[in-house]
Motif scaffolding. Structure first.
Motif, PDB file in Angstrom:
ATOM      1  N   THR A 171       0.830  -1.202   0.000  1.00  0.00           N
ATOM      2  CA  THR A 171       0.000   0.000   0.000  1.00  0.00           C
ATOM      3  C   THR A 171       0.866   1.254   0.000  1.00  0.00           C
ATOM      4  OG1 THR A 171      -1.747  -1.165   1.183  1.00  0.00           O
ATOM      5  CG2 THR A 171      -1.824   1.240   1.250  1.00  0.00           C
ATOM      6  N   GLN A 172       1.929   1.233   0.784  1.00  0.00           N
ATOM      7  CA  GLN A 172       2.847   2.379   0.826  1.00  0.00           C
ATOM      8  C   GLN A 172       3.517   2.595  -0.525  1.00  0.00           C
ATOM      9  OE1 GLN A 172       2.715   4.580   2.792  1.00  0.00           O
ATOM     10  NE2 GLN A 172       3.066   4.085   4.918  1.00  0.00           N
ATOM     11  N   LEU A 173       3.917   1.512  -1.181  1.00  0.00           N
ATOM     12  CA  LEU A 173       4.543   1.632  -2.496  1.00  0.00           C
ATOM     13  C   LEU A 173       3.566   2.216  -3.515  1.00  0.00           C
ATOM     14  CD1 LEU A 173       6.600  -1.685  -2.685  1.00  0.00           C
ATOM     15  CD2 LEU A 173       7.478   0.631  -2.416  1.00  0.00           C
ATOM     16  N   ALA A 174       2.310   1.796  -3.471  1.00  0.00           N
ATOM     17  CA  ALA A 174       1.288   2.334  -4.378  1.00  0.00           C
ATOM     18  C   ALA A 174       1.072   3.820  -4.119  1.00  0.00           C
ATOM     19  CB  ALA A 174      -0.016   1.565  -4.222  1.00  0.00           C
ATOM     20  N   ASN A 175       1.020   4.215  -2.859  1.00  0.00           N
ATOM     21  CA  ASN A 175       0.870   5.637  -2.523  1.00  0.00           C
ATOM     22  C   ASN A 175       2.047   6.448  -3.044  1.00  0.00           C
ATOM     23  OD1 ASN A 175      -1.576   5.249  -1.229  1.00  0.00           O
ATOM     24  ND2 ASN A 175      -0.675   5.098   0.806  1.00  0.00           N
ATOM     25  N   GLN A 176       3.249   5.908  -2.932  1.00  0.00           N
ATOM     26  CA  GLN A 176       4.442   6.605  -3.425  1.00  0.00           C
ATOM     27  C   GLN A 176       4.402   6.754  -4.940  1.00  0.00           C
ATOM     28  OE1 GLN A 176       5.521   8.186  -0.551  1.00  0.00           O
ATOM     29  NE2 GLN A 176       7.305   8.209  -1.848  1.00  0.00           N
ATOM     30  N   ARG A 177       3.944   5.713  -5.646  1.00  0.00           N
ATOM     31  CA  ARG A 177       3.836   5.802  -7.104  1.00  0.00           C
ATOM     32  C   ARG A 177       2.853   6.895  -7.507  1.00  0.00           C
ATOM     33  NH1 ARG A 177       4.274   0.102  -7.153  1.00  0.00           N
ATOM     34  NH2 ARG A 177       2.011  -0.110  -6.992  1.00  0.00           N
ATOM     35  N   VAL A 178       1.709   6.960  -6.836  1.00  0.00           N
ATOM     36  CA  VAL A 178       0.699   7.979  -7.147  1.00  0.00           C
ATOM     37  C   VAL A 178       1.252   9.370  -6.862  1.00  0.00           C
ATOM     38  CG1 VAL A 178      -1.562   8.890  -6.459  1.00  0.00           C
ATOM     39  CG2 VAL A 178      -1.276   6.456  -6.883  1.00  0.00           C
ATOM     40  N   LYS A 179       1.939   9.547  -5.741  1.00  0.00           N
ATOM     41  CA  LYS A 179       2.532  10.851  -5.413  1.00  0.00           C
ATOM     42  C   LYS A 179       3.586  11.254  -6.438  1.00  0.00           C
ATOM     43  CE  LYS A 179       1.936  10.755  -0.408  1.00  0.00           C
ATOM     44  NZ  LYS A 179       2.643  10.639   0.891  1.00  0.00           N
ATOM     45  N   ALA A 180       4.412  10.300  -6.840  1.00  0.00           N
ATOM     46  CA  ALA A 180       5.458  10.602  -7.822  1.00  0.00           C
ATOM     47  C   ALA A 180       4.854  10.993  -9.164  1.00  0.00           C
ATOM     48  CB  ALA A 180       6.384   9.397  -7.991  1.00  0.00           C
ATOM     49  N   THR A 181       3.808  10.288  -9.591  1.00  0.00           N
ATOM     50  CA  THR A 181       3.148  10.620 -10.857  1.00  0.00           C
ATOM     51  C   THR A 181       2.470  11.982 -10.765  1.00  0.00           C
ATOM     52  OG1 THR A 181       2.818   8.285 -11.353  1.00  0.00           O
ATOM     53  CG2 THR A 181       1.437   9.840 -12.541  1.00  0.00           C
ATOM     54  N   ALA A 182       1.830  12.272  -9.648  1.00  0.00           N
ATOM     55  CA  ALA A 182       1.179  13.582  -9.467  1.00  0.00           C
ATOM     56  C   ALA A 182       2.210  14.706  -9.489  1.00  0.00           C
ATOM     57  CB  ALA A 182       0.385  13.603  -8.157  1.00  0.00           C
TER      58      ALA A 182
END
Length: 159
Positions: free
Chosen positions: A44-55
């Motif tokens: 879940t943390q990795l998915a959140n980081q991916r979304v933040k990086a893309t944003a």
């Protein structure tokens, strides 16, 4: 004088021989339980980081398009291609030149009402909201572009 191992009694020799198989198995079982509990949280943390990086990548690209349109004193097209995971900024016209290109994670999805927008040198643009999601998680963020080209990032949204 030193006592050799052979001169020690058999009970003392057995005590100092190391870990038993049962002790090792119990330790490995406890570690497996801990890893099993922690794994979903890590993904879940990795998915959140991916979304933040893309944003952040999207917001930076939008800001660059805004600034470049003012500096160049010409309209620039900003577009997102989900099939190649590329964000591109091009000059508007008959033979468009590429100003910049950004890539983002293939596990991220960017959704919007339009696939491209135009930044004008007068700092005007069509207002749009980009929703960023992860393919494997419910993590979402929004990048909001107002009509006067103000760009902000907020948590939330839906894909």
């Amino acid at each position: 004088m030193r006592a050799s191992k052979n001169s020690l009694s058999p009970t003392i020799q057995m005590r100092s021989s190391g870990f038993t198989l049962i002790e090792l198995m119990v330790t490995i079982a406890v570690l497996a339980i801990i890893v099993g509990i922690a794994a979903p949280s890590i993904s879940t943390q990795l998915a959140n980081q991916r979304v933040k990086a893309t944003a952040n990548t999207l917001a930076n690209a939008l800001k660059e398009a805004k600034v470049e349109s003012v500096v160049r004193r010409q309209a620039l097209d900003f577009s997102i291609d989900d099939s190649t995971n590329l964000i591109s900024i091009k000059t508007k016209g008959v033979s468009p030149d590429e100003v910049a290109r950004y890539s983002y994670s293939s596990k991220s999805i960017i959704k919007a009402q339009k696939s491209s927008i135009t930044f004008n040198p007068s700092k005007r643009v069509d207002a749009i909201i980009y929703n960023i999601c992860d393919k494997n998680s419910s993590a979402t963020m929004q990048v909001i572009v107002t009509a006067v080209a103000n760009i902000s990032t907020v948590v939330g949204g839906a894909c």
